[in-house]
Design a protein around this motif. Sequence first.
Motif, PDB file in Angstrom:
ATOM      1  N   ILE A 262       8.353   9.872  -0.097  1.00 10.46           N
ATOM      2  CA  ILE A 262       7.562   9.354  -1.220  1.00 10.46           C
ATOM      3  C   ILE A 262       7.862   7.874  -1.419  1.00 10.46           C
ATOM      4  CG2 ILE A 262       7.201   9.534  -3.726  1.00 10.46           C
ATOM      5  CD1 ILE A 262       6.110  11.973  -2.126  1.00 10.46           C
ATOM      6  N   ASP A 263       6.804   7.078  -1.627  1.00 13.53           N
ATOM      7  CA  ASP A 263       7.023   5.661  -1.908  1.00 13.53           C
ATOM      8  C   ASP A 263       6.574   5.262  -3.310  1.00 13.53           C
ATOM      9  OD1 ASP A 263       4.319   5.843  -1.291  1.00 13.53           O
ATOM     10  OD2 ASP A 263       4.457   4.615   0.497  1.00 13.53           O
ATOM     11  N   LEU A 264       5.958   6.191  -4.058  1.00 13.57           N
ATOM     12  CA  LEU A 264       5.593   5.942  -5.455  1.00 13.57           C
ATOM     13  C   LEU A 264       5.632   7.248  -6.229  1.00 13.57           C
ATOM     14  CD1 LEU A 264       4.482   4.078  -7.723  1.00 13.57           C
ATOM     15  CD2 LEU A 264       2.182   4.680  -6.923  1.00 13.57           C
ATOM     16  N   ILE A 265       6.327   7.219  -7.347  1.00 17.70           N
ATOM     17  CA  ILE A 265       6.317   8.345  -8.287  1.00 17.70           C
ATOM     18  C   ILE A 265       5.494   7.897  -9.487  1.00 17.70           C
ATOM     19  CG2 ILE A 265       7.668   9.818  -9.832  1.00 17.70           C
ATOM     20  CD1 ILE A 265      10.088   9.303  -7.938  1.00 17.70           C
ATOM     21  N   MET A 266       4.494   8.698  -9.855  1.00 17.64           N
ATOM     22  CA  MET A 266       3.727   8.446 -11.074  1.00 17.64           C
ATOM     23  C   MET A 266       4.071   9.563 -12.043  1.00 17.64           C
ATOM     24  SD  MET A 266       0.118   7.000  -9.576  1.00 17.64           S
ATOM     25  CE  MET A 266      -0.518   6.599 -11.207  1.00 17.64           C
ATOM     26  N   ILE A 267       4.549   9.177 -13.211  1.00 20.30           N
ATOM     27  CA  ILE A 267       5.062  10.157 -14.162  1.00 20.30           C
ATOM     28  C   ILE A 267       4.590   9.805 -15.560  1.00 20.30           C
ATOM     29  CG2 ILE A 267       7.248   8.896 -14.490  1.00 20.30           C
ATOM     30  CD1 ILE A 267       8.634  11.705 -14.498  1.00 20.30           C
TER      31      ILE A 267
ATOM     32  N   GLU B 254      -1.520  10.159   0.557  1.00 21.49           N
ATOM     33  CA  GLU B 254      -1.339  11.586   0.297  1.00 21.49           C
ATOM     34  C   GLU B 254      -0.801  11.733  -1.116  1.00 21.49           C
ATOM     35  OE1 GLU B 254       1.277  15.432   1.781  1.00 21.49           O
ATOM     36  OE2 GLU B 254       1.757  13.453   2.544  1.00 21.49           O
ATOM     37  N   LEU B 255      -1.343  12.695  -1.845  1.00 24.62           N
ATOM     38  CA  LEU B 255      -0.853  13.012  -3.184  1.00 24.62           C
ATOM     39  C   LEU B 255      -0.025  14.274  -3.090  1.00 24.62           C
ATOM     40  CD1 LEU B 255      -0.896  12.247  -6.191  1.00 24.62           C
ATOM     41  CD2 LEU B 255      -2.922  13.698  -6.423  1.00 24.62           C
ATOM     42  N   PHE B 256       1.212  14.193  -3.568  1.00 19.56           N
ATOM     43  CA  PHE B 256       2.110  15.341  -3.540  1.00 19.56           C
ATOM     44  C   PHE B 256       2.439  15.703  -4.976  1.00 19.56           C
ATOM     45  CE2 PHE B 256       5.996  17.733  -3.028  1.00 19.56           C
ATOM     46  CZ  PHE B 256       5.722  18.503  -1.903  1.00 19.56           C
TER      47      PHE B 256
ATOM     48  N   GLN C 272       0.856  -1.176   0.000  1.00 19.49           N
ATOM     49  CA  GLN C 272       0.000   0.000   0.000  1.00 19.49           C
ATOM     50  C   GLN C 272       0.891   1.225   0.000  1.00 19.49           C
ATOM     51  OE1 GLN C 272      -2.855   0.163   3.167  1.00 19.49           O
ATOM     52  NE2 GLN C 272      -4.191   1.496   1.988  1.00 19.49           N
ATOM     53  N   TYR C 273       0.675   2.086  -0.966  1.00 25.49           N
ATOM     54  CA  TYR C 273       1.446   3.320  -1.061  1.00 25.49           C
ATOM     55  C   TYR C 273       0.794   4.383  -0.197  1.00 25.49           C
ATOM     56  CZ  TYR C 273       3.748   0.997  -4.917  1.00 25.49           C
ATOM     57  OH  TYR C 273       4.462   0.101  -5.669  1.00 25.49           O
ATOM     58  N   LYS C 274       1.620   5.165   0.484  1.00 24.11           N
ATOM     59  CA  LYS C 274       1.101   6.194   1.384  1.00 24.11           C
ATOM     60  C   LYS C 274       1.420   7.621   0.921  1.00 24.11           C
ATOM     61  CE  LYS C 274      -1.083   3.836   4.367  1.00 24.11           C
ATOM     62  NZ  LYS C 274      -2.522   3.972   4.337  1.00 24.11           N
ATOM     63  N   HIS C 275       2.483   7.777   0.131  1.00 23.69           N
ATOM     64  CA  HIS C 275       2.911   9.106  -0.310  1.00 23.69           C
ATOM     65  C   HIS C 275       3.258   9.028  -1.797  1.00 23.69           C
ATOM     66  CE1 HIS C 275       3.184  10.279   3.916  1.00 23.69           C
ATOM     67  NE2 HIS C 275       3.754   9.096   4.112  1.00 23.69           N
ATOM     68  N   ILE C 276       2.373   9.579  -2.625  1.00 24.83           N
ATOM     69  CA  ILE C 276       2.505   9.470  -4.079  1.00 24.83           C
ATOM     70  C   ILE C 276       2.884  10.834  -4.651  1.00 24.83           C
ATOM     71  CG2 ILE C 276       1.299   8.912  -6.223  1.00 24.83           C
ATOM     72  CD1 ILE C 276      -0.552   7.099  -4.491  1.00 24.83           C
TER      73      ILE C 276
ATOM     74  N   GLU D 249      -6.686   8.544  -8.587  1.00 24.16           N
ATOM     75  CA  GLU D 249      -7.406   7.289  -8.353  1.00 24.16           C
ATOM     76  C   GLU D 249      -6.586   6.335  -7.490  1.00 24.16           C
ATOM     77  OE1 GLU D 249     -10.612   6.971  -9.100  1.00 24.16           O
ATOM     78  OE2 GLU D 249     -10.435   9.018  -9.856  1.00 24.16           O
ATOM     79  N   VAL D 250      -5.293   6.236  -7.748  1.00 25.89           N
ATOM     80  CA  VAL D 250      -4.426   5.357  -6.951  1.00 25.89           C
ATOM     81  C   VAL D 250      -4.366   5.854  -5.504  1.00 25.89           C
ATOM     82  CG1 VAL D 250      -2.054   4.525  -6.647  1.00 25.89           C
ATOM     83  CG2 VAL D 250      -3.086   4.571  -8.928  1.00 25.89           C
ATOM     84  N   ALA D 251      -4.260   7.166  -5.333  1.00 26.98           N
ATOM     85  CA  ALA D 251      -4.203   7.740  -3.983  1.00 26.98           C
ATOM     86  C   ALA D 251      -5.502   7.470  -3.217  1.00 26.98           C
ATOM     87  CB  ALA D 251      -3.917   9.236  -4.059  1.00 26.98           C
TER      88      ALA D 251
END
Length: 165
Positions: free
Chosen positions: A107-112, A35-37, A4-8, A27-29
């Motif tokens: 951050i535990d996931l970067i979406m790019i 949290e979406l950053f 489970q990602y907590k900081h995207i 949607e993933v957040a």
Amino acid sequence: MLQQYKHILVAIDGSYEAELAFQKAVEVAKRNEAELFLVHVIDTRAFQNVSSFDSAMVEQVTETAKKTMEQYVAMAKENGLDKVNFSIEYGAPKVVVAKEIPKAQDIDLIMIGATGLNAVERLLIGSVTEYVTRTAVCDVLVVRTDLNNKPALNQAGKKADIQPK
């Protein structure tokens, strides 16, 4: 238990690809209660060639970026996401997105978004997406499709509709 990602983190640069990444990240957040950053990086190299460096120019670019980021935060909240923050940074986008922000914001996931550069541009200046996927300190998801998982470009090479259907 599933991952489970907590900081995207999503890099916002005004491109169509970044818009797709933002929409999917919302949607993933929501699914992960994360949290979406959002980050917009003002590339300071763009100002190196300006003979009379004008701080008013930087202020104008920063103000425009701030308004854009506030719009993205509002869109995320309208779509049911409560925890949304943003930052405007200065420097090399590659390093800021891949290393600096992930470390500073846990951050535990970067979406790019997938790169919009052609092969010659990638060769000359490199792709931020390529660099991030190669050097990031956390997981990276490269977004290539819209919310319906359809290719971002249709068969005619035109941008697909990015609104959910």
